[in-house]
Motif scaffolding. Sequence first.
Motif, PDB file in Angstrom:
ATOM      1  N   PHE A  71     -11.054 -12.174   2.540  1.00  0.00           N
ATOM      2  CA  PHE A  71     -11.300 -10.746   2.738  1.00  0.00           C
ATOM      3  C   PHE A  71     -10.057 -10.066   3.318  1.00  0.00           C
ATOM      4  CE2 PHE A  71     -13.028  -7.254   5.436  1.00  0.00           C
ATOM      5  CZ  PHE A  71     -13.503  -6.442   4.416  1.00  0.00           C
ATOM      6  N   TYR A  72      -9.419 -10.731   4.275  1.00  0.00           N
ATOM      7  CA  TYR A  72      -8.183 -10.203   4.849  1.00  0.00           C
ATOM      8  C   TYR A  72      -7.118 -10.029   3.762  1.00  0.00           C
ATOM      9  CZ  TYR A  72      -3.855 -10.017   7.551  1.00  0.00           C
ATOM     10  OH  TYR A  72      -2.632  -9.640   8.062  1.00  0.00           O
ATOM     11  N   ALA A  73      -6.949 -11.057   2.943  1.00  0.00           N
ATOM     12  CA  ALA A  73      -5.940 -11.008   1.878  1.00  0.00           C
ATOM     13  C   ALA A  73      -6.259  -9.896   0.882  1.00  0.00           C
ATOM     14  CB  ALA A  73      -5.859 -12.358   1.174  1.00  0.00           C
ATOM     15  N   ASP A  74      -7.523  -9.728   0.557  1.00  0.00           N
ATOM     16  CA  ASP A  74      -7.924  -8.667  -0.367  1.00  0.00           C
ATOM     17  C   ASP A  74      -7.619  -7.290   0.223  1.00  0.00           C
ATOM     18  OD1 ASP A  74      -8.842  -8.052  -2.899  1.00  0.00           O
ATOM     19  OD2 ASP A  74     -10.960  -8.047  -2.320  1.00  0.00           O
ATOM     20  N   CYS A  75      -7.922  -7.109   1.500  1.00  0.00           N
ATOM     21  CA  CYS A  75      -7.609  -5.825   2.163  1.00  0.00           C
ATOM     22  C   CYS A  75      -6.099  -5.590   2.192  1.00  0.00           C
ATOM     23  CB  CYS A  75      -8.173  -5.804   3.578  1.00  0.00           C
ATOM     24  SG  CYS A  75      -9.962  -5.687   3.679  1.00  0.00           S
ATOM     25  N   ARG A  76      -5.356  -6.639   2.499  1.00  0.00           N
ATOM     26  CA  ARG A  76      -3.899  -6.523   2.561  1.00  0.00           C
ATOM     27  C   ARG A  76      -3.321  -6.201   1.184  1.00  0.00           C
ATOM     28  NH1 ARG A  76      -1.792 -12.015   3.438  1.00  0.00           N
ATOM     29  NH2 ARG A  76      -2.165 -11.993   1.206  1.00  0.00           N
ATOM     30  N   ASP A  77      -3.849  -6.837   0.141  1.00  0.00           N
ATOM     31  CA  ASP A  77      -3.295  -6.667  -1.197  1.00  0.00           C
ATOM     32  C   ASP A  77      -3.759  -5.380  -1.880  1.00  0.00           C
ATOM     33  OD1 ASP A  77      -2.086  -9.094  -0.719  1.00  0.00           O
ATOM     34  OD2 ASP A  77      -3.485 -10.240  -1.960  1.00  0.00           O
ATOM     35  N   ARG A  78      -5.010  -5.030  -1.698  1.00  0.00           N
ATOM     36  CA  ARG A  78      -5.557  -3.840  -2.368  1.00  0.00           C
ATOM     37  C   ARG A  78      -5.376  -2.564  -1.532  1.00  0.00           C
ATOM     38  NH1 ARG A  78     -11.402  -5.579  -4.245  1.00  0.00           N
ATOM     39  NH2 ARG A  78     -11.526  -3.354  -4.669  1.00  0.00           N
ATOM     40  N   PHE A  79      -5.184  -2.729  -0.245  1.00  0.00           N
ATOM     41  CA  PHE A  79      -4.851  -1.653   0.694  1.00  0.00           C
ATOM     42  C   PHE A  79      -5.827  -0.472   0.622  1.00  0.00           C
ATOM     43  CE2 PHE A  79      -1.878   0.896   3.228  1.00  0.00           C
ATOM     44  CZ  PHE A  79      -1.421  -0.078   4.093  1.00  0.00           C
ATOM     45  N   PRO A  80      -7.123  -0.720   0.912  1.00  0.00           N
ATOM     46  CA  PRO A  80      -8.101   0.367   0.897  1.00  0.00           C
ATOM     47  C   PRO A  80      -7.949   1.247   2.135  1.00  0.00           C
ATOM     48  CG  PRO A  80      -9.120  -1.609   1.728  1.00  0.00           C
ATOM     49  CD  PRO A  80      -7.713  -1.984   1.339  1.00  0.00           C
ATOM     50  N   LEU A  81      -7.495   2.447   1.974  1.00  0.00           N
ATOM     51  CA  LEU A  81      -7.262   3.318   3.127  1.00  0.00           C
ATOM     52  C   LEU A  81      -8.572   3.589   3.858  1.00  0.00           C
ATOM     53  CD1 LEU A  81      -4.603   5.832   1.788  1.00  0.00           C
ATOM     54  CD2 LEU A  81      -4.270   3.842   3.261  1.00  0.00           C
ATOM     55  N   LEU A  82      -8.509   3.507   5.170  1.00  0.00           N
ATOM     56  CA  LEU A  82      -9.675   3.737   6.025  1.00  0.00           C
ATOM     57  C   LEU A  82      -9.588   5.090   6.716  1.00  0.00           C
ATOM     58  CD1 LEU A  82     -10.016   0.221   7.703  1.00  0.00           C
ATOM     59  CD2 LEU A  82     -11.183   1.105   5.673  1.00  0.00           C
ATOM     60  N   GLN A 107      -3.782  -9.868  14.036  1.00  0.00           N
ATOM     61  CA  GLN A 107      -3.438  -9.595  12.631  1.00  0.00           C
ATOM     62  C   GLN A 107      -4.398  -8.565  12.039  1.00  0.00           C
ATOM     63  OE1 GLN A 107      -2.508 -13.147  10.132  1.00  0.00           O
ATOM     64  NE2 GLN A 107      -2.756 -14.238  12.070  1.00  0.00           N
ATOM     65  N   TRP A 108      -5.680  -8.707  12.358  1.00  0.00           N
ATOM     66  CA  TRP A 108      -6.663  -7.757  11.856  1.00  0.00           C
ATOM     67  C   TRP A 108      -6.441  -6.362  12.436  1.00  0.00           C
ATOM     68  CZ3 TRP A 108      -9.629  -7.034   7.970  1.00  0.00           C
ATOM     69  CH2 TRP A 108     -10.070  -8.120   7.216  1.00  0.00           C
ATOM     70  N   PHE A 109      -6.185  -6.288  13.741  1.00  0.00           N
ATOM     71  CA  PHE A 109      -5.964  -4.992  14.380  1.00  0.00           C
ATOM     72  C   PHE A 109      -4.773  -4.288  13.731  1.00  0.00           C
ATOM     73  CE2 PHE A 109      -4.847  -1.857  17.508  1.00  0.00           C
ATOM     74  CZ  PHE A 109      -6.068  -1.475  18.054  1.00  0.00           C
ATOM     75  N   GLU A 110      -3.715  -5.039  13.486  1.00  0.00           N
ATOM     76  CA  GLU A 110      -2.512  -4.481  12.862  1.00  0.00           C
ATOM     77  C   GLU A 110      -2.810  -3.993  11.439  1.00  0.00           C
ATOM     78  OE1 GLU A 110       1.583  -6.360  11.260  1.00  0.00           O
ATOM     79  OE2 GLU A 110       1.203  -6.695  13.394  1.00  0.00           O
ATOM     80  N   LEU A 111      -3.528  -4.807  10.657  1.00  0.00           N
ATOM     81  CA  LEU A 111      -3.836  -4.418   9.286  1.00  0.00           C
ATOM     82  C   LEU A 111      -4.724  -3.180   9.247  1.00  0.00           C
ATOM     83  CD1 LEU A 111      -3.742  -4.855   6.216  1.00  0.00           C
ATOM     84  CD2 LEU A 111      -5.713  -6.405   6.484  1.00  0.00           C
ATOM     85  N   LEU A 112      -5.757  -3.139  10.068  1.00  0.00           N
ATOM     86  CA  LEU A 112      -6.668  -1.990  10.055  1.00  0.00           C
ATOM     87  C   LEU A 112      -5.943  -0.717  10.508  1.00  0.00           C
ATOM     88  CD1 LEU A 112      -9.879  -3.749  11.385  1.00  0.00           C
ATOM     89  CD2 LEU A 112      -9.355  -3.097   9.016  1.00  0.00           C
ATOM     90  N   THR A 113      -4.978  -0.863  11.381  1.00  0.00           N
ATOM     91  CA  THR A 113      -4.153   0.281  11.785  1.00  0.00           C
ATOM     92  C   THR A 113      -3.280   0.730  10.614  1.00  0.00           C
ATOM     93  OG1 THR A 113      -4.152  -0.459  14.086  1.00  0.00           O
ATOM     94  CG2 THR A 113      -2.425   1.089  13.432  1.00  0.00           C
ATOM     95  N   GLU A 114      -2.679  -0.234   9.899  1.00  0.00           N
ATOM     96  CA  GLU A 114      -1.864   0.097   8.722  1.00  0.00           C
ATOM     97  C   GLU A 114      -2.701   0.784   7.639  1.00  0.00           C
ATOM     98  OE1 GLU A 114       0.114  -3.390   7.263  1.00  0.00           O
ATOM     99  OE2 GLU A 114       1.178  -3.717   9.145  1.00  0.00           O
ATOM    100  N   LEU A 115      -3.990   0.427   7.574  1.00  0.00           N
ATOM    101  CA  LEU A 115      -4.889   1.040   6.593  1.00  0.00           C
ATOM    102  C   LEU A 115      -5.366   2.419   7.051  1.00  0.00           C
ATOM    103  CD1 LEU A 115      -7.063  -2.072   5.607  1.00  0.00           C
ATOM    104  CD2 LEU A 115      -5.167  -1.058   4.328  1.00  0.00           C
ATOM    105  N   GLN A 116      -4.791   2.897   8.139  1.00  0.00           N
ATOM    106  CA  GLN A 116      -5.031   4.221   8.701  1.00  0.00           C
ATOM    107  C   GLN A 116      -6.419   4.382   9.308  1.00  0.00           C
ATOM    108  OE1 GLN A 116      -3.820   7.229   5.872  1.00  0.00           O
ATOM    109  NE2 GLN A 116      -1.798   6.304   5.634  1.00  0.00           N
ATOM    110  N   GLY A 117      -6.989   3.254   9.766  1.00  0.00           N
ATOM    111  CA  GLY A 117      -8.230   3.322  10.523  1.00  0.00           C
ATOM    112  C   GLY A 117      -7.934   3.776  11.940  1.00  0.00           C
TER     113      GLY A 117
END
Length: 146
Positions: A71-82, A107-117
């Motif tokens: 799921f993490y890899a899918d979020c990182r690769d598909r980059f669904p903006l939050l 890692q999750w906190f960083e990714l969710l921030t990058e996804l503009q959550g």
Amino acid sequence: MQKIAIMVGSVYGGAEYVAEQAVELLSKKGYQARWFQPPELDAVQAFAADCWLVITSTTGQGDIPDNLFPFYADCRDRFPLLTGKQFAVIGLGDSSYGDTFCAAGRQWFELLTELQGNPKADMLEIDAGETLQAEDVALPWLAEQF
């Protein structure tokens, strides 16, 4: 009623137990909390949650557990903006591992921030060396954030 999507990464079941308790707590508070097992990006997006809650332990050398990594890899690769959505992260770890303590949660906190959550709060780090039952720390924190 606000919707909360819960995604869990666990190796020995501690994060799963916290998630079980979180669903109960959040439901009692009037939220529609749904735990995705296993989490799949399309299903999580279809749920249209107002907030994503990630509860994860750390394994190996600071890795995301196998049941959450796809799921993490899918979020990182598909980059669904939050954009406009909130998120919260609970990291479980053991501080005796030094730099890798709660690394999966970070890692999750960083990714969710990058996804503009929008973070509801700083990541909660629960140290197994100090707390035998992670839910004793996680539930009061969740009650305060939600």
